[in-house]
Motif scaffolding. Structure first.
Motif, PDB file in Angstrom:
ATOM      1  N   VAL A 122      63.101  64.558   6.048  1.00 30.78           N
ATOM      2  CA  VAL A 122      61.646  64.399   6.117  1.00 30.78           C
ATOM      3  C   VAL A 122      61.077  65.478   7.027  1.00 30.78           C
ATOM      4  O   VAL A 122      61.458  65.576   8.200  1.00 30.78           O
ATOM      5  CB  VAL A 122      61.264  63.003   6.631  1.00 30.78           C
ATOM      6  N   VAL A 123      60.158  66.285   6.470  1.00 32.30           N
ATOM      7  CA  VAL A 123      59.507  67.367   7.200  1.00 32.30           C
ATOM      8  C   VAL A 123      58.047  66.965   7.413  1.00 32.30           C
ATOM      9  O   VAL A 123      57.298  66.787   6.448  1.00 32.30           O
ATOM     10  CB  VAL A 123      59.588  68.691   6.425  1.00 32.30           C
ATOM     11  N   GLN A 124      57.632  66.818   8.661  1.00 37.25           N
ATOM     12  CA  GLN A 124      56.273  66.370   8.955  1.00 37.25           C
ATOM     13  C   GLN A 124      55.312  67.560   8.971  1.00 37.25           C
ATOM     14  O   GLN A 124      55.545  68.561   9.640  1.00 37.25           O
ATOM     15  CB  GLN A 124      56.229  65.649  10.306  1.00 37.25           C
ATOM     16  N   LEU A 125      54.222  67.413   8.194  1.00 35.03           N
ATOM     17  CA  LEU A 125      53.161  68.422   8.167  1.00 35.03           C
ATOM     18  C   LEU A 125      51.877  67.806   8.706  1.00 35.03           C
ATOM     19  O   LEU A 125      51.765  66.587   8.835  1.00 35.03           O
ATOM     20  CB  LEU A 125      52.945  68.932   6.733  1.00 35.03           C
ATOM     21  N   ALA A 126      50.911  68.638   8.997  1.00 31.38           N
ATOM     22  CA  ALA A 126      49.641  68.148   9.541  1.00 31.38           C
ATOM     23  C   ALA A 126      48.868  67.387   8.474  1.00 31.38           C
ATOM     24  O   ALA A 126      48.574  67.924   7.397  1.00 31.38           O
ATOM     25  CB  ALA A 126      48.812  69.320  10.061  1.00 31.38           C
ATOM     26  N   GLY A 127      48.531  66.131   8.778  1.00 30.90           N
ATOM     27  CA  GLY A 127      47.803  65.327   7.810  1.00 30.90           C
ATOM     28  C   GLY A 127      46.348  65.714   7.670  1.00 30.90           C
ATOM     29  O   GLY A 127      45.709  65.389   6.674  1.00 30.90           O
ATOM     30  N   THR A 128      45.796  66.401   8.651  1.00 28.11           N
ATOM     31  CA  THR A 128      44.382  66.799   8.605  1.00 28.11           C
ATOM     32  C   THR A 128      44.202  68.227   8.098  1.00 28.11           C
ATOM     33  O   THR A 128      43.076  68.728   8.077  1.00 28.11           O
ATOM     34  CB  THR A 128      43.758  66.686   9.999  1.00 28.11           C
TER      35      THR A 128
END
Length: 716
Positions: A122-128
């Motif tokens: 799982v690679v977290q990216l900016a949700g905004t």
């Protein structure tokens, strides 16, 4: 009212004023388009849901968590038969590289599947982040994970970020493809209809200008409202503008051609044509606009966005069709109709001709109306049974009509991991009740695991894994049971997540269908009553259009099940199809019956409907075929729901144009006779009708006006 119509007609057909209208329209539109804002679009899953939905509230609470501003990209590695040690080493190495793309380097350690055939990273990216930035990040992730993979090992990127990227990539350039395809379809059909190499350019140019101006208005609306405008909204509105705008053009030009055979001066001919066509066209446009505005009462934001955008589009098309098009036509010589240039011959023009084929159909219907009614109703009812062959509801994996890596990745995960791993159910509660809520959640059948999530002093997050496949009746029942169970420990606990979002969207769509559909019928019925000044005729027309809707829905269901092999109908399809078919389909009956009403005063009900069919048959059929073709153009867009709406509306318009309006409505008129117009004056014996007196007065005025007789206000 007549003076107002005459004044408008003179303004639009004047030697100087017509050019003023054209210049103002072109210059004003160009300035508006050039200064239009970028517009705001959103594809967030909960963007269209009401604030009262639990999934919406959960999504809002998640924004308060440390990871609330995150949008995960899930990389799934897989190898049939099981991952090797070398595979796991490559996956670990790539996970380290992916930290360069992830927000603050947030990459979860690889998670192997129970069967050993897959692993998740799982690679977290900016949700905004803007959609363009998410697309670029997902592109980089895919380049990294596809590089130097051992033979037989596959890597796919899915998750929220993956779906966002694929959706944006799928719609990349779609607006231009839709515009180009629609314009080509309209151009070809106009060429076939007019058989002129020049005339088709004028209505097409006017409609294209109206469509581009509508797009500008949609951008402004997205900036000043909180409605979730997106590419699907723009596509539907564009099709509405092209379809309705071209229909209005066909009807006005048909009347203009008719008047050119009576008048040597084209400006007089345009005045007569405009006064004759404008009232019915305006009533038609008002019907569609009011029906679209009924969508503003919908719970789903996407429905409200289409309602507002569609109303803006139809109003723009109506204004351009009634103001800009007649001015553009009248400044051009008769030669624009070449090679079939209408020549002024008043004596020949006043002979009632009409289409011979349509008159034969009308006469045949008059001779045996009951067999026609029974045969038509049986056919429509038979097609309606197709609804029984399809299921309702599309999961996120079933959204795309084309190949998408995020969808394939989700299928890979589903084959190797428990059903709820990718789309866990999110439970939000207060920290003091978190353990009790988790215990209640674990007691629900279908919940295999409840894991603690992030916590703040105000809220705690729990992630529940369910055993049922996402977006199935079993998964929806589990969500309902969870929502009931967790309130035993915390009355304020909320259940959200992807599956819960789809459940809330389904419930909202069903609620909208039950509430808004009757409202649309009521709006259309009121407009018909006001236009026809009768009660029986509007009710008959409404019933026939509703029957054709169910027939189109059933025929489309047959096609989706046995030809296209679609998994089912999206829950929003019935409402949108109903709206477009009732609002647009009733237009053709308005055009037919408004002319029949005029003819009835002269010839009686039976001969009046035959003459109306003969005169209006050709142009209305052309308009219906064109509208059906334009709606099917929605199939160029990559999502199944738009293809389904386009096909169902196209089938419904064809049924309404070729069957309901052509034979069923005339047959019903023949059976009912003068009662069709009850309780209006036309239902009373001839000679006692107020309409007869009014018509005689108008006829007297027309006879005493030598050069510019008062035109009758009819459609065609």
């Amino acid at each position: 009212m007549t003076r107002v119509l005459d004044g408008c007609a003179r303004l639009l057909s004047g030697r100087i004023s017509a050019w003023v209208v054209i210049v103002l329209a072109v210059f004003g539109s160009a300035v508006a388009i050039a200064l239009s804002p970028e517009g705001r679009t959103t594809d967030a899953p909960t963007a269209g849901l009401p604030d009262s939905a639990q999934s919406t509230q959960v999504a809002q609470l998640q924004q308060q968590l440390p990871s609330g501003e995150l949008n995960p990209a899930v990389v799934v590695y897989s190898r049939p038969g099981g991952l090797s040690d070398a595979d796991l080493a490559v996956i670990a190495a790539q996970a380290a590289t992916l930290r360069t793309v992830a927000l603050d380097g947030q990459v979860a350690p690889p998670q192997p599947s129970p069967n050993g055939e897959a692993a998740l990273v799982v690679v977290q990216l900016a949700g905004t982040a803007p959609a363009e930035e998410t697309v670029e990040s997902v592109k980089q992730i895919r380049e990294i994970v596809q590089a130097d993979l051992p033979t037989g090992l596959t890597a796919q990127v899915t998750g929220g970020a993956g779906f966002t990227a694929d959706l944006n990539l799928a719609f990349e350039g779609a607006d231009y493809r839709l515009l180009l395809t629609t314009a080509i379809v309209v151009a070809v059909l106009l060429l076939i209809t007019y058989r002129s190499p020049i005339l088709w350019l004028i209505p097409l140019t006017v409609v294209v200008l109206a469509d581009q101006l509508t797009a500008t208005f949609l951008k402004i609306s997205s900036e000043v409202t909180d409605l979730p405008f997106n590419a699907s909204t723009s596509g539907i509105v564009s099709v509405l503008v092209f379809g309705a705008g071209t229909d209005y053009a066909l009807l006005l030009i048909a009347r203009y051609r008719e008047e050119l055979r009576r008048e040597r001066t084209r400006r007089v001919a345009m005045r007569r044509a405009w006064i004759g066509a404008a009232p019915a066209i305006a009533a038609s446009g008002a019907t569609v606009i009011l029906a679209l505005l009924a969508l503003l009462l919908a719970q789903t934001g996407s429905s409200r966005a289409i309602g507002l955008g569609g109303a803006i589009g139809i109003l723009t098309a109506l204004i351009f069709g009634l103001l800009v098009l007649p001015a553009a036509l009248v400044v051009c010589p008769r030669g624009i109709f070449w090679p079939l240039v209408p020549k002024a011959d008043p004596q020949d023009a006043h002979r009632h001709d009409g289409g011979r084929a349509w008159r034969r159909i009308g006469n045949a219907t008059a001779r045996r109306p009951w067999p026609v009614i029974l045969g038509s109703v049986l056919l429509l009812v038979g097609l309606s049974t197709g609804v029984l062959t399809t299921s309702f509801g599309l999961s996120q994996a079933e959204t795309f009509r084309t190949e998408a890596e995020s969808v394939n990745g989700l299928k890979t995960i589903s084959a190797s991991f428990p059903a709820g791993v990718v789309a866990p159910v999110v439970i939000m509660t207060n920290p003091a009740d978190a353990e009790a809520v988790a215990a209640q959640a674990m007691s629900v059948p279908g919940v295999s695991e409840v894991r603690p999530g992030e916590t703040t002093p105000e809220i705690s997050e729990l992630n529940a894994v369910i055993t049922a496949e996402p977006d199935t009746p079993e998964s929806y029942q589990t969500i309902r049971d969870l929502r009931t169970a967790v309130t035993n420990a915390d009355p304020d606990a909320l259940v959200g997540g992807a599956v819960a979002t789809n459940l809330d969207a389904r419930d909202a769509a069903i609620r909208d269908l039950k509430i808004i559909s009757p409202l649309i019928l009521a709006v259309v019925l009121v407009v018909l009553i006001a236009l026809l000044r009768a009660l029986v005729a509007p009710i008959i027309l409404i019933l026939t259009v509703v029957l054709s809707f169910f027939a189109a829905l059933g025929a489309g269901s047959f096609a989706f099940s046995y030809i296209f092999d679609y998994p089912g109908l999206d829950y929003q399809v019935p409402l949108f199809s109903f709206l477009f078919l009732v609002a647009l389909g009733v237009d053709y009956n308005i055009f037919l019956v408004s002319r029949a009403k005029e003819e009835t005063v002269h010839r009686g009900t039976h001969q009046g409907i035959i003459n109306a069919l003969a005169v209006t048959g050709g142009v209305i059929t052309s308009a219906g075929i064109l509208l059906a073709a334009v709606f099917t153009v929605l199939g160029v867009l990559p999502v199944i729901v738009l293809t389904e709406i386009g096909i169902i509306v196209g089938l419904g318009v064809l049924l309404d144009t070729l069957l309901v309006r052509t034979v069923l409505v005339p047959a019903l008129v023949h059976v009912l006779g003068d009662r069709f117009w009850a309780p209006g004056p036309l239902s009373r014996p001839r000679g006692t009708r107020a309409a007869d007196i009014e018509l005689s007065a108008n006829a007297h005025v027309a006879q005493t006006t030598e050069r510019e007789p008062e035109p009758r206000r009819a459609l065609l």
